[in-house]
Design a protein around this motif. Structure first.
Motif, PDB file in Angstrom:
ATOM      1  N   PRO A 505      21.249  -6.919 -18.111  1.00 35.57           N
ATOM      2  CA  PRO A 505      19.908  -6.914 -18.727  1.00 35.57           C
ATOM      3  C   PRO A 505      19.502  -8.308 -19.189  1.00 35.57           C
ATOM      4  N   GLN A 506      18.218  -8.588 -19.135  1.00 33.18           N
ATOM      5  CA  GLN A 506      17.706  -9.897 -19.523  1.00 33.18           C
ATOM      6  C   GLN A 506      16.694  -9.822 -20.672  1.00 33.18           C
ATOM      7  N   GLU A 507      16.367  -8.623 -21.111  1.00 37.70           N
ATOM      8  CA  GLU A 507      15.365  -8.499 -22.173  1.00 37.70           C
ATOM      9  C   GLU A 507      15.592  -7.196 -22.927  1.00 37.70           C
ATOM     10  N   ARG A 508      15.278  -7.217 -24.214  1.00 36.62           N
ATOM     11  CA  ARG A 508      15.365  -6.010 -25.036  1.00 36.62           C
ATOM     12  C   ARG A 508      14.034  -5.264 -24.975  1.00 36.62           C
ATOM     13  N   GLU A 509      14.040  -4.058 -24.456  1.00 45.35           N
ATOM     14  CA  GLU A 509      12.873  -3.192 -24.424  1.00 45.35           C
ATOM     15  C   GLU A 509      13.178  -1.946 -25.243  1.00 45.35           C
ATOM     16  N   LYS A 510      12.130  -1.328 -25.782  1.00 49.03           N
ATOM     17  CA  LYS A 510      12.362  -0.128 -26.578  1.00 49.03           C
ATOM     18  C   LYS A 510      13.092   0.918 -25.757  1.00 49.03           C
ATOM     19  N   TRP A 511      12.600   1.170 -24.559  1.00 51.34           N
ATOM     20  CA  TRP A 511      13.285   2.044 -23.613  1.00 51.34           C
ATOM     21  C   TRP A 511      13.063   1.496 -22.216  1.00 51.34           C
ATOM     22  N   SER A 512      14.106   1.539 -21.408  1.00 49.39           N
ATOM     23  CA  SER A 512      13.966   1.185 -20.003  1.00 49.39           C
ATOM     24  C   SER A 512      15.030   1.939 -19.219  1.00 49.39           C
ATOM     25  N   GLY A 513      14.655   2.352 -18.006  1.00 54.77           N
ATOM     26  CA  GLY A 513      15.551   3.154 -17.203  1.00 54.77           C
ATOM     27  C   GLY A 513      16.459   2.307 -16.340  1.00 54.77           C
ATOM     28  N   ILE A 514      17.736   2.682 -16.289  1.00 56.58           N
ATOM     29  CA  ILE A 514      18.687   2.025 -15.389  1.00 56.58           C
ATOM     30  C   ILE A 514      18.739   2.785 -14.071  1.00 56.58           C
ATOM     31  N   ALA A 515      19.106   4.055 -14.132  1.00 57.38           N
ATOM     32  CA  ALA A 515      19.145   4.887 -12.930  1.00 57.38           C
ATOM     33  C   ALA A 515      19.216   6.344 -13.354  1.00 57.38           C
ATOM     34  N   GLY A 516      18.683   7.224 -12.507  1.00 55.93           N
ATOM     35  CA  GLY A 516      18.761   8.649 -12.772  1.00 55.93           C
ATOM     36  C   GLY A 516      17.474   9.362 -12.424  1.00 55.93           C
ATOM     37  N   CYS A 517      17.430  10.646 -12.734  1.00 60.88           N
ATOM     38  CA  CYS A 517      16.241  11.460 -12.482  1.00 60.88           C
ATOM     39  C   CYS A 517      15.732  12.060 -13.790  1.00 60.88           C
ATOM     40  N   ILE A 518      15.747  11.260 -14.865  1.00 63.30           N
ATOM     41  CA  ILE A 518      15.214  11.707 -16.147  1.00 63.30           C
ATOM     42  C   ILE A 518      13.696  11.798 -16.063  1.00 63.30           C
ATOM     43  N   TRP A 519      13.181  12.890 -16.587  1.00 64.05           N
ATOM     44  CA  TRP A 519      11.725  13.104 -16.696  1.00 64.05           C
ATOM     45  C   TRP A 519      11.487  13.578 -18.122  1.00 64.05           C
ATOM     46  N   ASP A 520      10.800  12.771 -18.908  1.00 63.29           N
ATOM     47  CA  ASP A 520      10.589  13.085 -20.327  1.00 63.29           C
ATOM     48  C   ASP A 520       9.140  12.782 -20.681  1.00 63.29           C
ATOM     49  N   SER A 521       8.298  13.828 -20.648  1.00 68.03           N
ATOM     50  CA  SER A 521       6.884  13.640 -20.957  1.00 68.03           C
ATOM     51  C   SER A 521       6.515  14.191 -22.323  1.00 68.03           C
ATOM     52  N   GLY A 522       7.495  14.542 -23.138  1.00 66.18           N
ATOM     53  CA  GLY A 522       7.218  15.151 -24.429  1.00 66.18           C
ATOM     54  C   GLY A 522       7.221  16.659 -24.318  1.00 66.18           C
ATOM     55  N   SER A 523       6.346  17.198 -23.474  1.00 68.31           N
ATOM     56  CA  SER A 523       6.307  18.644 -23.281  1.00 68.31           C
ATOM     57  C   SER A 523       7.265  19.111 -22.189  1.00 68.31           C
ATOM     58  N   THR A 524       7.654  18.195 -21.282  1.00 68.02           N
ATOM     59  CA  THR A 524       8.562  18.525 -20.184  1.00 68.02           C
ATOM     60  C   THR A 524       9.703  17.527 -20.172  1.00 68.02           C
ATOM     61  N   GLU A 525      10.944  18.023 -20.159  1.00 68.93           N
ATOM     62  CA  GLU A 525      12.120  17.169 -20.094  1.00 68.93           C
ATOM     63  C   GLU A 525      13.058  17.723 -19.042  1.00 68.93           C
ATOM     64  N   SER A 526      13.734  16.833 -18.321  1.00 65.17           N
ATOM     65  CA  SER A 526      14.662  17.322 -17.304  1.00 65.17           C
ATOM     66  C   SER A 526      15.582  16.195 -16.848  1.00 65.17           C
ATOM     67  N   GLY A 527      16.614  16.604 -16.074  1.00 69.50           N
ATOM     68  CA  GLY A 527      17.434  15.664 -15.337  1.00 69.50           C
ATOM     69  C   GLY A 527      18.561  15.000 -16.117  1.00 69.50           C
ATOM     70  N   TYR A 528      19.080  13.905 -15.532  1.00 73.81           N
ATOM     71  CA  TYR A 528      20.163  13.121 -16.120  1.00 73.81           C
ATOM     72  C   TYR A 528      19.918  11.659 -15.772  1.00 73.81           C
ATOM     73  N   GLY A 529      20.568  10.753 -16.494  1.00 76.33           N
ATOM     74  CA  GLY A 529      20.407   9.343 -16.166  1.00 76.33           C
ATOM     75  C   GLY A 529      20.890   8.423 -17.255  1.00 76.33           C
ATOM     76  N   LEU A 530      20.854   7.121 -16.954  1.00 74.73           N
ATOM     77  CA  LEU A 530      21.240   6.065 -17.880  1.00 74.73           C
ATOM     78  C   LEU A 530      20.001   5.259 -18.250  1.00 74.73           C
ATOM     79  N   THR A 531      19.848   4.968 -19.541  1.00 77.56           N
ATOM     80  CA  THR A 531      18.735   4.149 -20.016  1.00 77.56           C
ATOM     81  C   THR A 531      19.268   3.086 -20.959  1.00 77.56           C
ATOM     82  N   LEU A 532      18.406   2.111 -21.244  1.00 77.02           N
ATOM     83  CA  LEU A 532      18.756   1.014 -22.141  1.00 77.02           C
ATOM     84  C   LEU A 532      17.734   0.970 -23.259  1.00 77.02           C
ATOM     85  N   ASP A 533      18.178   0.647 -24.493  1.00 76.90           N
ATOM     86  CA  ASP A 533      17.231   0.570 -25.596  1.00 76.90           C
ATOM     87  C   ASP A 533      17.072  -0.869 -26.074  1.00 76.90           C
TER      88      ASP A 533
END
Length: 695
Positions: A505-533
């Motif tokens: 990683p080269q920058e600090r972001e509140k949330w950023s996706g590394i890899a996976g099929c995460i879907w998180d829209s607040g009302s809909t959540e699904s999948g698995y994956g790795l993220t960075l904060d």
């Protein structure tokens, strides 16, 4: 002999006098008894619980005694809802804020009182003749009925002031302004305070309670004052509370309807907000020992909540309801019915308990077979994760991504992360080496999910990267670039999963996706994956069919900027784990073992659902009687007689069987009814007030 005759005559005359006096005494006793049974109607719908019930026996037929017609019709704050709710696809909406479509009245044996939204006055009428006795001007529309107590009239106005007047002559005893400032504005086609009193005033015991406020951002003041002197006992300011409906009171709680939204509940002793109920909204509410019932929502639905609690007990189709200890009477636009309320609520309570057991069993079933949950709209991504509006993109380098349909142990992770996997084990279901160095795709060397480059991630040399010696990587700009690898079914592993990646990683972001099929829209959540904060911790996220998405973090500052790290997350159906460079950083058991098989739990759910169906079949039997009724606007109960208001007409019904006993014409919709002193008082949306009495 003559003396005996005189004596006998005197005795007879004395006997006659005694008989006459006895008859007079009986008549007087009956009159006194009749007067004693007459009640007052001191507040809207009779009492602080807004029951709409009086023990006074007002037996029809009734005759018109007088009519009072205001020079001005009511000027409501709200004239009705939109014709449709496009967001919820609802047509023919019910009006929910009808608290001032007529002049709501209160009454005692001598007088009838009401406030006007048209000319800002409180009126007192002679109850026998309908002639005006006195009036009092406020500085704004009066939209709610006054309250009578101890020879006083309490009323709130849109001018932001609560008034206490003498019932005899209308002189001011005290007045109280809740807000710290007397700011006015144009609202509802009138000049009004920023803090109008739109809760009515509850007088119960030594205190008077009311609420001033309408605009959530300006705050609302909930107040208790001494009913005799107006001295403040307590006052609380709230935001987000918009009172529009008559306040109700029990011994412990104050309930505040909020018009378009659900009632809020406060402690009576100090005004502390306890909770807000989750119902259909509306200005109508009634309180019994067991339940608070409010509505009518958008479609004419009354919601019942356990009194003093948030539990939703039941819902009724109805505009208004009258509650007695045993029976309830409610009407819709076309029907009037009697309901064995006690039995109905018992059945609803039992059904709710069974439904809670079904929900718990379904969660247990998910834990017994806790498959990973997927949203079919989402694909596998590298360098981002998505919701339905935005990509949360990664800034930095990604050198490799692997997905397995097993939960790998740390020894296997550590052994394989440093080498290229040429043997391609069958458990490996996705493998993007990111070593092409050119082109607009990333090959999946074991599966059928090649990645397409979006907004041109750059191919870069990464000779310093540990692990497989490819010397290549993909650089993501943190703004728009990412890789989408499609929706191949092979990546939708049913339960066990491991996902790995080499990242820099080269920058600090509140949330950023590394890899996976995460879907998180607040009302809909699904999948698995790795993220960075934004504190450079890696999170492993996972959604099963048993609940919300669960995230597990490696912890802050475990992933330094501009350094290569291998990260991995695993799930074995019970426990989530997250690793950095093959070392375990965190674990979480999200499902424990179950003693029942999935088949046994499923069979238990079927049995519970059968019990729910049986109870649902019993509910219609709680209806004592049902009658066609064209009087949907108001409903009260006087002893054993129901009175209801319709369009240009008011009627009486026998509470025992619903048979019509009497009806009479009025002008306009009969929106408000009161019974006091042997009289039925009817108020319509034309500004007319009718008095009917025994013929």
């Amino acid at each position: 002999m003559k003396h005996q005759q005189k004596t006998r005559g005197a005795d007879l005359r004395g006997a006659r006098r005694s008989a006459v006096m006895g008859l007079v005494a009986i008549v007087l006793a009956c009159c006194v008894s009749t007067v004693a049974r007459a009640e007052t109607w001191p507040t809207h719908r009779h009492d602080p619980q807004r029951s709409g019930v009086t023990s006074e026996a007002l037996t029809p037929p009734l005759a018109q005694a007088w009519i009072f017609t205001s020079k001005h019709r009511p000027n409501p704050a709200w004239h009705g809802p939109a014709r449709r709710d496009g967001w919820h696809k609802t047509e023919n909406l019910k009006p929910k804020m009808v608290f001032d479509w007529a002049f709501h009245v209160v009454a005692d044996d001598a007088s009838v009182y009401f406030g006007s939204s048209a000319d800002d006055k409180i009126y007192c009428l002679d109850a026998k003749t309908g002639k005006q006795r006195w009036n009092f001007f406020s500085d704004g529309p009066i939209r709610f009925a006054p309250t009578l107590a101890d020879g006083k009239v309490y009323v709130g106005s849109d001018d932001g002031v609560a008034y206490c007047l003498s019932a005899a002559d209308g002189k001011v005893i005290w007045k109280y302004q809740a807000s710290p400032k007397d700011h006015r504005l144009a609202g509802n086609e009138r000049i009004m305070s920023l803090w109008p009193v739109r809760s009515g005033i509850v007088v119960d015991g030594p205190a008077a309670y009311f609420c001033a406020g309408l605009f959530a951002f300006e705050g609302t003041y909930l107040c208790a004052v001494d009913a005799q002197t107006g001295k403040e006992q307590w006052k609380r300011r709230y935001t987000g509370v918009c009172p529009q409906g008559y306040m109700l009171a029990s011994k412990e709680w104050l309930y505040l309807p909020a018009g378009g939204s659900s009632p809020a509940v406060f402690k009576r002793e100090n005004g502390k907000h306890v909770y807000t109920l989750d119902g259909a909204g509306g200005a109508f509410a009634v309180l019994s020992d067991e339940a608070l019932i409010s509505g009518p929502g958008n479609l004419g639905t009354l919601d019942a909540f356990k009194a003093g609690g948030q539990d939703h007990i039941a819902s009724f189709a109805g505009n208004m309801i009258v509650v007695t200890p045993r029976m309830s009477y409610l009407h819709t636009d076309t029907e009037l019915s009697a309901l064995d309320r006690t039995r109905y609520l018992e059945l609803c309570d039992e059904r709710n308990r069974l439904n809670r057991r079904i929900d718990a069993a379904k969660k247990q079933l998910a834990k017994a077979n806790p498959d990973v949950d997927y949203d079919p709209r989402n694909a596998f991504h590298i360098g981002t994760y998505k919701d339905d509006n935005e990509n949360y993109v990664f800034k930095g380098l990604i050198g490799e991504v692997r997905v397995w349909n097993v939960a790998r142990d740390p020894a296997a992770i550590k052994a394989d992360m440093m080498r290229t996997l040429s043997d391609r084990p069958k458990e490996l279901i996705g493998y993007w080496r990111c070593d092409e160095g050119a082109g607009d795709t990333v090959a999946d060397t074991v599966g059928k999910s090649p990645g397409k480059l979006i907004d041109a991630p750059k191919w870069v040399e990464a000779a310093e990267r540990p692990g497989p010696p490819s010397g290549k990587a993909l650089a993501f700009d943190g703004t728009a670039s990412y890789v989408v690898a499609g929706k191949d079914a092979i990546l939708r592993t049913p339960r066990d999963v491991t996902i790995e990646a080499w990242i820099r990683p080269q920058e600090r972001e509140k949330w950023s996706g590394i890899a996976g099929c995460i879907w998180d829209s607040g009302s809909t959540e699904s999948g698995y994956g790795l993220t960075l904060d934004d504190v450079t911790g890696v999170w492993f996220g996972l959604k099963t069919g048993a609940g919300e998405i669960v995230y597990l973090s490696t912890g802050p500052d475990t992933i330094p900027l501009d350094q290569w790290r291998h990260v991995a997350g695993t799930y074995d159906g019970r426990v989530m784990k997250v690793y950095v460079d093959g070392e375990l950083k965190a674990s979480k058991e999200i499902f424990g073992p179950t003693t029942e098989s999935p088949e046994e739990i499923t069979e238990r759910i079927r049995g519970l659902e059968a019990d729910v169906a049986r109870i649902s079949g019993e509910l219609p039997k709680c209806v004592g009687w049902k009658r066609h009724c064209k009087y949907p606007y108001s409903l009260v109960l006087a002893d054993q007689t129901l009175y209801a208001g319709g369009t240009n007409e008011v009627a009486a019904f026998d509470a025992k069987d619903g048979k019509t006993l009497w009806n009479e014409k009025v002008s306009g919709r009969a929106l408000d009814l009161a019974v006091a002193g042997g009289r039925l008082i009817v108020s319509t949306d034309q500004g007319a007030i009718y008095c009917f009495a025994k013929q």
